[in-house]
Design a protein around this motif. Sequence first.
Motif, PDB file in Angstrom:
ATOM      1  N   ARG A  46      34.894  46.435  38.260  1.00 47.08           N
ATOM      2  CA  ARG A  46      34.617  45.308  39.142  1.00 47.08           C
ATOM      3  C   ARG A  46      35.309  45.505  40.485  1.00 47.08           C
ATOM      4  O   ARG A  46      36.424  46.007  40.548  1.00 47.08           O
ATOM      5  CB  ARG A  46      35.113  43.998  38.526  1.00 47.08           C
ATOM      6  CG  ARG A  46      34.352  43.569  37.299  1.00 47.08           C
ATOM      7  CD  ARG A  46      34.917  42.298  36.747  1.00 47.08           C
ATOM      8  NE  ARG A  46      34.239  41.884  35.530  1.00 47.08           N
ATOM      9  CZ  ARG A  46      34.740  41.018  34.673  1.00 47.08           C
ATOM     10  NH1 ARG A  46      35.930  40.474  34.891  1.00 47.08           N
ATOM     11  NH2 ARG A  46      34.071  40.686  33.586  1.00 47.08           N
ATOM     12  N   GLY A  65      36.144  43.144  43.979  1.00 43.34           N
ATOM     13  CA  GLY A  65      36.108  41.772  44.461  1.00 43.34           C
ATOM     14  C   GLY A  65      36.917  41.562  45.719  1.00 43.34           C
ATOM     15  O   GLY A  65      37.586  42.464  46.221  1.00 43.34           O
ATOM     16  N   THR A 125      40.198  43.478  45.442  1.00 41.60           N
ATOM     17  CA  THR A 125      40.593  43.642  44.050  1.00 41.60           C
ATOM     18  C   THR A 125      39.747  44.709  43.358  1.00 41.60           C
ATOM     19  O   THR A 125      38.555  44.842  43.629  1.00 41.60           O
ATOM     20  CB  THR A 125      40.472  42.316  43.265  1.00 41.60           C
ATOM     21  OG1 THR A 125      39.104  41.902  43.245  1.00 41.60           O
ATOM     22  CG2 THR A 125      41.318  41.229  43.896  1.00 41.60           C
ATOM     23  N   ASP A 161      39.135  46.294  39.341  1.00 41.11           N
ATOM     24  CA  ASP A 161      39.297  45.879  37.959  1.00 41.11           C
ATOM     25  C   ASP A 161      38.598  46.888  37.061  1.00 41.11           C
ATOM     26  O   ASP A 161      37.471  47.292  37.351  1.00 41.11           O
ATOM     27  CB  ASP A 161      38.603  44.523  37.813  1.00 41.11           C
ATOM     28  CG  ASP A 161      39.191  43.607  36.800  1.00 41.11           C
ATOM     29  OD1 ASP A 161      40.056  44.021  36.031  1.00 41.11           O
ATOM     30  OD2 ASP A 161      38.758  42.445  36.772  1.00 41.11           O
ATOM     31  N   SER A 209      45.301  44.249  43.093  1.00 38.48           N
ATOM     32  CA  SER A 209      44.958  43.324  44.157  1.00 38.48           C
ATOM     33  C   SER A 209      45.746  43.729  45.394  1.00 38.48           C
ATOM     34  O   SER A 209      46.985  43.746  45.367  1.00 38.48           O
ATOM     35  CB  SER A 209      45.293  41.889  43.733  1.00 38.48           C
ATOM     36  OG  SER A 209      44.863  40.959  44.696  1.00 38.48           O
ATOM     37  N   ARG A 248      33.419  38.525  42.798  1.00 38.53           N
ATOM     38  CA  ARG A 248      33.476  39.914  42.340  1.00 38.53           C
ATOM     39  C   ARG A 248      32.095  40.373  41.907  1.00 38.53           C
ATOM     40  O   ARG A 248      31.248  39.574  41.505  1.00 38.53           O
ATOM     41  CB  ARG A 248      34.477  40.062  41.190  1.00 38.53           C
ATOM     42  CG  ARG A 248      34.118  39.261  39.957  1.00 38.53           C
ATOM     43  CD  ARG A 248      35.238  39.277  38.951  1.00 38.53           C
ATOM     44  NE  ARG A 248      34.948  38.446  37.806  1.00 38.53           N
ATOM     45  CZ  ARG A 248      35.866  38.004  36.960  1.00 38.53           C
ATOM     46  NH1 ARG A 248      37.131  38.333  37.135  1.00 38.53           N
ATOM     47  NH2 ARG A 248      35.520  37.261  35.930  1.00 38.53           N
TER      48      ARG A 248
END
Length: 189
Positions: free
Chosen positions: A28, A30, A47, A49, A71, A182
């Motif tokens: 992910r 974001g 961010t 992920d 982040s 995201r």
Amino acid sequence: MKSILTTTAAFALLTGAGLADDRGMEFRLGVTAHDLADHVEDGPNVTLDLLFASPDFLDAIWSPRPYLYGSFNTNGLTNFGGTGLAWDFEVAENLNFEFRTGLTYNDGVEDIDPNSPPGDPTRIRLATTRSLMGNEILFHNAIGLDYDLNERWSVGAYYEHISHGQILASGRNQALDNAGIRFGYRFGN
């Protein structure tokens, strides 16, 4: 921080990545609004992920997915990275609610030097421009709502809170609250 992330990545890869469930591994990307509660720090965060398939031994606690998370503040303020477990619950067709909890390491300011005089320029700058985190290791809790665009892609909104909760440390605990959007991509299957 590198050792925490390396150890967690190795754990997740050994226990989860090889086990395919219907969600599999997911990446992910974001962007969040940073420091919503106190709004001392500014600038959005980018961010990253990585979620892994849930290993079988986590079936007893509703099959959470191990995750790695980073982040990064675009203004050079508090960044954090962490790991933990994420639970996905289908709310409606193609709509999933996620709850996650874990630990993070942050590079922010823990506290102001208690021996500095009240008029010290460094003290004033830190008090007015930085969230005072109270500890390097903090809890990471988040909720999110993701919509599956198709079998591979999703889009979602989420809110996260990092704090020591007077458990991992005592004293200063301004914490950070971030909210954002995201995009996710699932690998495999």
